[in-house]
Design a protein around this motif. Structure first.
Motif, PDB file in Angstrom:
ATOM      1  N   SER A   1      60.351  32.289  74.481  1.00 12.31           N
ATOM      2  CA  SER A   1      60.260  33.704  74.854  1.00 12.31           C
ATOM      3  C   SER A   1      59.055  34.020  75.728  1.00 12.31           C
ATOM      4  O   SER A   1      59.111  34.946  76.546  1.00 12.31           O
ATOM      5  CB  SER A   1      60.225  34.576  73.597  1.00 12.31           C
ATOM      6  OG  SER A   1      59.118  34.227  72.773  1.00 12.31           O
ATOM      7  N   ASN A   2      57.956  33.270  75.577  1.00 14.04           N
ATOM      8  CA  ASN A   2      56.789  33.598  76.394  1.00 14.04           C
ATOM      9  C   ASN A   2      56.841  32.969  77.786  1.00 14.04           C
ATOM     10  O   ASN A   2      55.860  32.986  78.517  1.00 14.04           O
ATOM     11  CB  ASN A   2      55.489  33.246  75.677  1.00 14.04           C
ATOM     12  CG  ASN A   2      55.392  31.788  75.310  1.00 14.04           C
ATOM     13  OD1 ASN A   2      56.371  31.040  75.410  1.00 14.04           O
ATOM     14  ND2 ASN A   2      54.220  31.364  74.871  1.00 14.04           N
ATOM     15  N   TYR A   3      57.995  32.421  78.165  1.00  9.93           N
ATOM     16  CA  TYR A   3      58.247  32.012  79.547  1.00  9.93           C
ATOM     17  C   TYR A   3      59.349  32.844  80.185  1.00  9.93           C
ATOM     18  O   TYR A   3      59.700  32.615  81.336  1.00  9.93           O
ATOM     19  CB  TYR A   3      58.630  30.527  79.606  1.00  9.93           C
ATOM     20  CG  TYR A   3      57.462  29.595  79.443  1.00  9.93           C
ATOM     21  CD1 TYR A   3      56.665  29.238  80.528  1.00  9.93           C
ATOM     22  CD2 TYR A   3      57.123  29.079  78.194  1.00  9.93           C
ATOM     23  CE1 TYR A   3      55.587  28.387  80.380  1.00  9.93           C
ATOM     24  CE2 TYR A   3      56.053  28.225  78.037  1.00  9.93           C
ATOM     25  CZ  TYR A   3      55.280  27.885  79.134  1.00  9.93           C
ATOM     26  OH  TYR A   3      54.202  27.045  78.986  1.00  9.93           O
ATOM     27  N   ALA A   4      59.905  33.791  79.451  1.00 10.71           N
ATOM     28  CA  ALA A   4      61.025  34.590  79.956  1.00 10.71           C
ATOM     29  C   ALA A   4      60.488  35.797  80.702  1.00 10.71           C
ATOM     30  O   ALA A   4      60.082  36.798  80.109  1.00 10.71           O
ATOM     31  CB  ALA A   4      61.921  35.023  78.801  1.00 10.71           C
ATOM     32  N   TYR A   5      60.485  35.700  82.001  1.00  9.96           N
ATOM     33  CA  TYR A   5      59.893  36.715  82.876  1.00  9.96           C
ATOM     34  C   TYR A   5      60.923  37.743  83.319  1.00  9.96           C
ATOM     35  O   TYR A   5      60.673  38.944  83.331  1.00  9.96           O
ATOM     36  CB  TYR A   5      59.282  36.012  84.089  1.00  9.96           C
ATOM     37  CG  TYR A   5      58.538  36.909  85.053  1.00  9.96           C
ATOM     38  CD1 TYR A   5      57.191  37.200  84.857  1.00  9.96           C
ATOM     39  CD2 TYR A   5      59.171  37.431  86.172  1.00  9.96           C
ATOM     40  CE1 TYR A   5      56.503  38.000  85.747  1.00  9.96           C
ATOM     41  CE2 TYR A   5      58.483  38.238  87.066  1.00  9.96           C
ATOM     42  CZ  TYR A   5      57.161  38.524  86.854  1.00  9.96           C
ATOM     43  OH  TYR A   5      56.482  39.317  87.736  1.00  9.96           O
ATOM     44  N   PHE A   6      62.089  37.276  83.738  1.00  8.31           N
ATOM     45  CA  PHE A   6      63.150  38.159  84.206  1.00  8.31           C
ATOM     46  C   PHE A   6      64.099  38.503  83.061  1.00  8.31           C
ATOM     47  O   PHE A   6      64.279  37.717  82.125  1.00  8.31           O
ATOM     48  CB  PHE A   6      63.953  37.501  85.330  1.00  8.31           C
ATOM     49  CG  PHE A   6      63.150  37.242  86.570  1.00  8.31           C
ATOM     50  CD1 PHE A   6      62.760  38.273  87.402  1.00  8.31           C
ATOM     51  CD2 PHE A   6      62.768  35.947  86.910  1.00  8.31           C
ATOM     52  CE1 PHE A   6      62.017  38.032  88.552  1.00  8.31           C
ATOM     53  CE2 PHE A   6      62.035  35.688  88.058  1.00  8.31           C
ATOM     54  CZ  PHE A   6      61.653  36.736  88.881  1.00  8.31           C
ATOM     55  N   THR A   7      64.736  39.665  83.145  1.00 10.97           N
ATOM     56  CA  THR A   7      65.668  40.090  82.109  1.00 10.97           C
ATOM     57  C   THR A   7      67.123  39.928  82.523  1.00 10.97           C
ATOM     58  O   THR A   7      68.008  39.990  81.688  1.00 10.97           O
ATOM     59  CB  THR A   7      65.426  41.563  81.743  1.00 10.97           C
ATOM     60  OG1 THR A   7      65.549  42.367  82.926  1.00 10.97           O
ATOM     61  CG2 THR A   7      64.040  41.737  81.144  1.00 10.97           C
ATOM     62  N   ASN A   8      67.373  39.711  83.815  1.00 16.43           N
ATOM     63  CA  ASN A   8      68.740  39.431  84.247  1.00 16.43           C
ATOM     64  C   ASN A   8      68.690  38.622  85.532  1.00 16.43           C
ATOM     65  O   ASN A   8      67.701  38.643  86.270  1.00 16.43           O
ATOM     66  CB  ASN A   8      69.557  40.723  84.437  1.00 16.43           C
ATOM     67  CG  ASN A   8      69.000  41.599  85.541  1.00 16.43           C
ATOM     68  OD1 ASN A   8      69.178  41.315  86.715  1.00 16.43           O
ATOM     69  ND2 ASN A   8      68.304  42.683  85.174  1.00 16.43           N
ATOM     70  N   SER A   9      69.773  37.905  85.798  1.00 16.06           N
ATOM     71  CA  SER A   9      69.786  36.961  86.910  1.00 16.06           C
ATOM     72  C   SER A   9      69.674  37.638  88.259  1.00 16.06           C
ATOM     73  O   SER A   9      69.229  37.026  89.232  1.00 16.06           O
ATOM     74  CB  SER A   9      71.059  36.113  86.856  1.00 16.06           C
ATOM     75  OG  SER A   9      72.216  36.942  86.952  1.00 16.06           O
ATOM     76  N   ALA A  10      70.051  38.921  88.363  1.00 12.68           N
ATOM     77  CA  ALA A  10      70.002  39.611  89.655  1.00 12.68           C
ATOM     78  C   ALA A  10      68.574  39.700  90.187  1.00 12.68           C
ATOM     79  O   ALA A  10      68.358  39.749  91.401  1.00 12.68           O
ATOM     80  CB  ALA A  10      70.600  41.007  89.528  1.00 12.68           C
ATOM     81  N   GLU A  11      67.583  39.699  89.289  1.00 10.11           N
ATOM     82  CA  GLU A  11      66.196  39.836  89.719  1.00 10.11           C
ATOM     83  C   GLU A  11      65.694  38.596  90.451  1.00 10.11           C
ATOM     84  O   GLU A  11      64.693  38.657  91.162  1.00 10.11           O
ATOM     85  CB  GLU A  11      65.306  40.134  88.507  1.00 10.11           C
ATOM     86  CG  GLU A  11      65.546  41.505  87.901  1.00 10.11           C
ATOM     87  CD  GLU A  11      64.702  41.726  86.659  1.00 10.11           C
ATOM     88  OE1 GLU A  11      63.787  42.576  86.710  1.00 10.11           O
ATOM     89  OE2 GLU A  11      64.947  41.042  85.649  1.00 10.11           O
ATOM     90  N   THR A  12      66.343  37.464  90.247  1.00 12.12           N
ATOM     91  CA  THR A  12      65.899  36.231  90.887  1.00 12.12           C
ATOM     92  C   THR A  12      66.608  35.977  92.209  1.00 12.12           C
ATOM     93  O   THR A  12      66.239  35.061  92.940  1.00 12.12           O
ATOM     94  CB  THR A  12      66.141  35.024  89.966  1.00 12.12           C
ATOM     95  OG1 THR A  12      67.550  34.809  89.812  1.00 12.12           O
ATOM     96  CG2 THR A  12      65.507  35.244  88.611  1.00 12.12           C
ATOM     97  N   LYS A  13      67.630  36.739  92.507  1.00 13.29           N
ATOM     98  CA  LYS A  13      68.440  36.466  93.685  1.00 13.29           C
ATOM     99  C   LYS A  13      67.727  36.900  94.957  1.00 13.29           C
ATOM    100  O   LYS A  13      67.019  37.894  94.999  1.00 13.29           O
ATOM    101  CB  LYS A  13      69.799  37.160  93.595  1.00 13.29           C
ATOM    102  CG  LYS A  13      70.618  36.779  92.353  1.00 13.29           C
ATOM    103  CD  LYS A  13      70.836  35.273  92.255  1.00 13.29           C
ATOM    104  CE  LYS A  13      71.655  34.914  91.026  1.00 13.29           C
ATOM    105  NZ  LYS A  13      71.760  33.443  90.836  1.00 13.29           N
TER     106      LYS A  13
END
Length: 366
Positions: free
Chosen positions: A40-52
């Protein structure tokens, strides 16, 4: 300027494993216990759209260094104009015909890999608490300040004006001096071109910013394969300190830059160098050239290694908008003077947050 970084939040998946003890991402990525859901302390984005990110609709600028250094005045003026456009409209460009041998670039990347492949028990000597120590190995960016960590290990080495280098591996040490010098040669020519594009004498930036004692920082980055790349981040959105950062990589993409409000993939041409403008070029140009926001994303297929060479003024130089430029344009300075070392310490001692440090030295305009 408001930060464009997404909020730092824990991953919502209930099955996420508990936070591990922070050592290095390489060990975590190679752990047999790592599942398809990262801690959990490496989870930066909450959904895949933010990385696109998209492919750029416009061509990323290309600067041919052989034209910038040409004796042909027409070729040189064209290259200076191209450099001006790239710094003003993108804050990012690729340099070709730069004179750095391809085998030297490949050797530096292999040397960086060899360092990260050293046994972890051999690395504690490179893990000081002082963020301005000349040799520093670590993970994420600043684990003392962060709640969510980057999927990244790093090695930072101050290579000029005083040369430093880890005593191992030999494959890295034997190439570092030449690579530092070659990068310095590229930056010298870029600074001459930028000085001319700003309407200054060719040597104005080099002299005014104390570039004879330029602070060069070599940073090797390791971004291991990530089983949940849509949740992790290699590096969050940020701008760089200094003037120009020169970056090479091992053929695995991951650098994204912000252009016209959108994230785009910065795909490199073979044997090119990726260059982004830094905060101190923005300060010196009084905002005519903007430092570019960029980030690193990760993937679940291949490990990415990049090597960045940050090039700044001398540590003691007080950087402010160029007086000649301010007078010529009949404007007022929009940044307060600040010693380069103080700026560097402020950035490295905090977590990365867009252009938050640059905002501190910008004068609010009514």
């Amino acid at each position: 300027m408001a930060s464009t970084a997404p909020p730092l939040r824990h991953h919502s998946a209930a099955a996420a494993p508990p936070p591990p003890t922070i050592t290095c991402v390489k060990q975590l990525a190679e752990s047999a216990n790592l599942t398809s859901i990262i801690p959990s302390n490496y989870a930066y984005f909450t959904n895949s759209a933010e990385t696109k990110a998209s492919e750029p609709g416009d061509s990323i600028p290309i600067i041919d260094l052989s034209l910038l250094t040409s004796d042909n005045p027409d070729h040189k003026s064209t290259a200076i104009r191209d450099l001006d456009n790239a710094c003003r409209d993108w804050g990012f460009f690729m340099v070709v015909n730069h004179g750095i041998p391809e085998e030297l670039m490949s050797g530096i990347l292999e040397g960086a890999r060899d360092f990260f492949d050293l046994p972890e028990e051999e690395k504690p000597e490179f893990q000081p608490k002082d963020v301005l120590r000349p040799i520093r190995y670590g993970t994420s960016f600043n684990t003392e300040k962060e709640k969510i960590f980057c999927w990244r290990d790093f090695l930072k080495v101050f290579v000029h004006p005083d040369f430093n280098c880890p005593d191992k591996p030999e494959s890295l040490r034997k190439l570092m001096v030449e690579y530092r010098e070659r990068c310095g040669d590229v930056v010298t020519e870029l600074l001459k071109g930028v000085s001319k594009s700003l309407g200054l004498d060719e040597g104005e930036m080099e002299a005014g910013l104390g570039m004879a004692s330029t602070l060069q920082i070599f940073t090797a980055n390791l971004y291991p394969r990530c089983p949940n790349p849509d949740a992790a981040v290699g590096m969050p959105p940020h701008s760089d300190h200094g003037l120009f950062t020169l970056l090479i990589q091992n053929g695995v993409g991951g650098l994204q830059i912000q252009h016209n409000g959108s994230w785009i993939n910065a795909n490199a041409l073979p044997n090119s160098i990726l260059v982004n403008t830094g905060d101190h070029l923005e300060i010196f140009s009084n905002g005519k050239y903007k430092s570019v926001l960029h980030r690193a994303v990760v993937n679940d297929q291949r490990t990415r290694i990049s090597v960045a060479m940050a090039n700044g003024p001398s540590r003691d130089t007080v950087v402010c908008p160029a007086p000649e430029l301010v007078r010529a344009e009949g404007c007022v300075p929009v940044y307060v003077p600040i010693k380069y070392e103080d700026y560097l310490l402020a950035q490295q001692s905090n977590q990365l947050d867009g252009k938050s440090i640059l905002k501190r030295v910008r004068i609010d305009e009514d």
